[in-house]
Design an enzyme around this catalytic site. Sequence first.
Site, PDB file in Angstrom:
ATOM      1  N   GLU A 183       3.533  18.357  -2.215  1.00  0.00           N
ATOM      2  CA  GLU A 183       4.277  18.151  -0.961  1.00  0.00           C
ATOM      3  C   GLU A 183       5.635  18.835  -0.936  1.00  0.00           C
ATOM      4  O   GLU A 183       6.683  18.182  -0.822  1.00  0.00           O
ATOM      5  CB  GLU A 183       4.448  16.652  -0.697  1.00  0.00           C
TER       6      GLU A 183
ATOM      7  N   TYR B 260      -1.406  10.566   5.394  1.00  0.00           N
ATOM      8  CA  TYR B 260      -1.231   9.143   5.667  1.00  0.00           C
ATOM      9  C   TYR B 260      -1.277   8.822   7.154  1.00  0.00           C
ATOM     10  O   TYR B 260      -1.815   7.802   7.566  1.00  0.00           O
ATOM     11  CB  TYR B 260       0.104   8.643   5.082  1.00  0.00           C
TER      12      TYR B 260
ATOM     13  N   ASN C  97      -2.760  15.768   1.112  1.00  0.00           N
ATOM     14  CA  ASN C  97      -2.285  14.389   1.171  1.00  0.00           C
ATOM     15  C   ASN C  97      -2.128  14.046   2.641  1.00  0.00           C
ATOM     16  O   ASN C  97      -1.591  14.845   3.416  1.00  0.00           O
ATOM     17  CB  ASN C  97      -0.915  14.236   0.510  1.00  0.00           C
TER      18      ASN C  97
ATOM     19  N   ARG D  30      -5.434  12.438 -10.873  1.00  0.00           N
ATOM     20  CA  ARG D  30      -4.321  13.371 -10.667  1.00  0.00           C
ATOM     21  C   ARG D  30      -3.025  12.708 -11.095  1.00  0.00           C
ATOM     22  O   ARG D  30      -2.681  11.620 -10.618  1.00  0.00           O
ATOM     23  CB  ARG D  30      -4.174  13.790  -9.199  1.00  0.00           C
TER      24      ARG D  30
ATOM     25  N   GLU E 228      -4.294  12.458  -1.833  1.00  0.00           N
ATOM     26  CA  GLU E 228      -3.575  11.206  -1.601  1.00  0.00           C
ATOM     27  C   GLU E 228      -3.978  10.661  -0.252  1.00  0.00           C
ATOM     28  O   GLU E 228      -3.970  11.381   0.749  1.00  0.00           O
ATOM     29  CB  GLU E 228      -2.042  11.396  -1.557  1.00  0.00           C
TER      30      GLU E 228
ATOM     31  N   HIS F  54       6.070  17.046  -9.256  1.00  0.00           N
ATOM     32  CA  HIS F  54       6.093  15.973  -8.261  1.00  0.00           C
ATOM     33  C   HIS F  54       7.531  15.452  -8.199  1.00  0.00           C
ATOM     34  O   HIS F  54       7.802  14.279  -8.476  1.00  0.00           O
ATOM     35  CB  HIS F  54       5.080  14.883  -8.612  1.00  0.00           C
TER      36      HIS F  54
HETATM   37  C1  GBH Z   1       3.558  10.899  -0.736  1.00  0.00           C
HETATM   38  O1  GBH Z   1       4.539  11.224   0.151  1.00  0.00           O
HETATM   39  C2  GBH Z   1       4.035  11.215  -2.107  1.00  0.00           C
HETATM   40  O2  GBH Z   1       3.380  12.333  -2.654  1.00  0.00           O
HETATM   41  C3  GBH Z   1       3.966  10.057  -3.052  1.00  0.00           C
HETATM   42  O3  GBH Z   1       4.767  10.312  -4.154  1.00  0.00           O
HETATM   43  C4  GBH Z   1       4.348   8.797  -2.322  1.00  0.00           C
HETATM   44  O4  GBH Z   1       4.491   7.705  -3.175  1.00  0.00           O
HETATM   45  C5  GBH Z   1       3.295   8.529  -1.309  1.00  0.00           C
HETATM   46  O5  GBH Z   1       3.086   9.627  -0.489  1.00  0.00           O
HETATM   47  C6  GBH Z   1       3.562   7.313  -0.446  1.00  0.00           C
HETATM   48  O6  GBH Z   1       4.743   7.481   0.278  1.00  0.00           O
HETATM   49  O7  GBH Z   1       7.385   6.812   9.272  1.00  0.00           O
HETATM   50  O8  GBH Z   1       5.234   7.167  10.216  1.00  0.00           O
HETATM   51  O9  GBH Z   1       6.803   8.907  10.277  1.00  0.00           O
HETATM   52  C7  GBH Z   1       4.325  10.822   1.469  1.00  0.00           C
HETATM   53  C8  GBH Z   1       5.259  11.456   2.435  1.00  0.00           C
HETATM   54  C9  GBH Z   1       6.393  11.376   4.445  1.00  0.00           C
HETATM   55  C10 GBH Z   1       4.267  10.319   4.343  1.00  0.00           C
HETATM   56  C11 GBH Z   1       6.741  10.614   5.658  1.00  0.00           C
HETATM   57  C12 GBH Z   1       4.587   9.553   5.613  1.00  0.00           C
HETATM   58  C13 GBH Z   1       6.075   9.620   7.633  1.00  0.00           C
HETATM   59  C14 GBH Z   1       5.676   8.274   8.004  1.00  0.00           C
HETATM   60  N1  GBH Z   1       5.435  10.714   3.635  1.00  0.00           N
HETATM   61  N2  GBH Z   1       5.593  10.175   6.371  1.00  0.00           N
HETATM   62  S1  GBH Z   1       6.329   7.766   9.563  1.00  0.00           S
END
Ligand code: GBH
Length: 454
Positions: A172, A297, A295, A83, A354, A127
């Site tokens: 996103e 995390y 996505n 992607r 992601e 993006h």
């Molecule tokens: C993605 O965004 C993006 O699509 C990508 O471009 C980017 O490089 C990648 O992830 C890594 O960042 O401090 O625990 O509250 C991620 C968006 C938003 C994910 C905020 C984590 C909060 C973490 N992020 N979020 S916290």
Amino acid sequence: ITRAPATVAAASDAPFVWGVSTSSYQIEGAAAEDGKGPSIWDTYCRQPGRITDNDTGDVACDHYHRYAEDVALMKALGVGAYRFSVAWPRVQPKGRGAVNEAGLAFYDRLIDALLEARIEPWLCLYHWDLPQALGDLGGWANRDCAFWFADYAALIARRYGDRVKRFATFNESSVFTLFGFVMGGQAPGIADRTMFHRAIHHVNLAHGGAIDVLRSLVKDASLGIVHNIQPSRAATPAAEDVKAAALFDAYWNGAFADPQLLGHYPALIADLMEPWIAAGDIARICRPIDWFGLNHYSPLYMRAFDDNPIGVGWGAAPDSVPRTSFGWPIEPDAFRDTLLHVSKRYGLPVYVLENGRSNPDVVDEKGAVNDPDRIEFLKSYIGAMNQARAAGADVRGYFVWSLLDNFEWSSGFSQRFGIVYVDYATGQRIPKASYHWYADLIRATAPRPHSAAS
Ligand code: GBH
């Protein structure tokens, strides 16, 4: 040859796709080359103090010149899919009108190299690198932006639709609108509640319009959207924080996915969105798509916060929760729950587009990069995904963020998310231990169509 048993049991007979993800501004560089126009990120990075160390994506991973090497890395890795995103201002420097042939030709070369390597291209239209010329006209706060986006989608569909079948409209949307217009930290960096609400609606309109364009112009297209869905939890049990987390959930998880797939805005923000909705808009937004790109995390911990346009700010996870070096909570169970939730709520096949973590990786004396923490993270998150699949979530693929260390937005180059290390001074790529681990996983779990017949 016997290998360790696959850690992934296929939930259905559908082939499971392993991939990696990147985005244009984060890796390409060549920010002003071959006729590319500036994006709002080129502008934003030039405002002192916005980005860690005042880094920019001017060169980044120099992928624009090194794409062939990067495709070779993916081929050796064994991924079935990649992607990437197209930089709108590279192919249409002002966002509307004249197209830039040299920019279009770059993605021809990239796509052809991927196909040659038998890696399926998954093309994301947006993006975050909006052409600055459209930013000057209000960007997503301007309703016309939705229609310029549809024209851009048609350009992409006509040019690449013979070779590319997988398209996502936006990556996103909640992240770039919330960070761009409310929380700070992203382009355009304006705190304005009205602009925020308008931007939400116009991005939704742009999504629906682009889906129609892609559907009509690309034969056998497989179309989707990419959302960052994260449970929004209250950082404390205080009533005001519980309320703030619920409002944030409506914006972060619902403001796009719900109208796009269910045909309505979340109840908590419906009244706020109402002024911007014209007759027929919801039908334009809610178009059938083929898959949901997820996505993920970590979960979010939110609290009431007076000092921004929506009254919600960042809280902290409980101390007991382990975190990455970026401070992000590591909670694979939240990933499992999110997959089950998304699969059930929207009823679409889900592709994880992601997942990954940043790490303070260094090259050791032998020239190798050992990142056991990343391997541990990927193992536990892929394990959680498999639990969700076993419990009925229709998950069809998993893409690591990211192939390469790259420009991590407001954190510049200080956060390394790659399974391939990039030495920014020379552009040299060094596959990390996690790259080799992922290659083994793919080899052990990929369908081997030829062996079954014998
Ligand atoms: C993605 O965004 C993006 O699509 C990508 O471009 C980017 O490089 C990648 O992830 C890594 O960042 O401090 O625990 O509250 C991620 C968006 C938003 C994910 C905020 C984590 C909060 C973490 N992020 N979020 S916290």
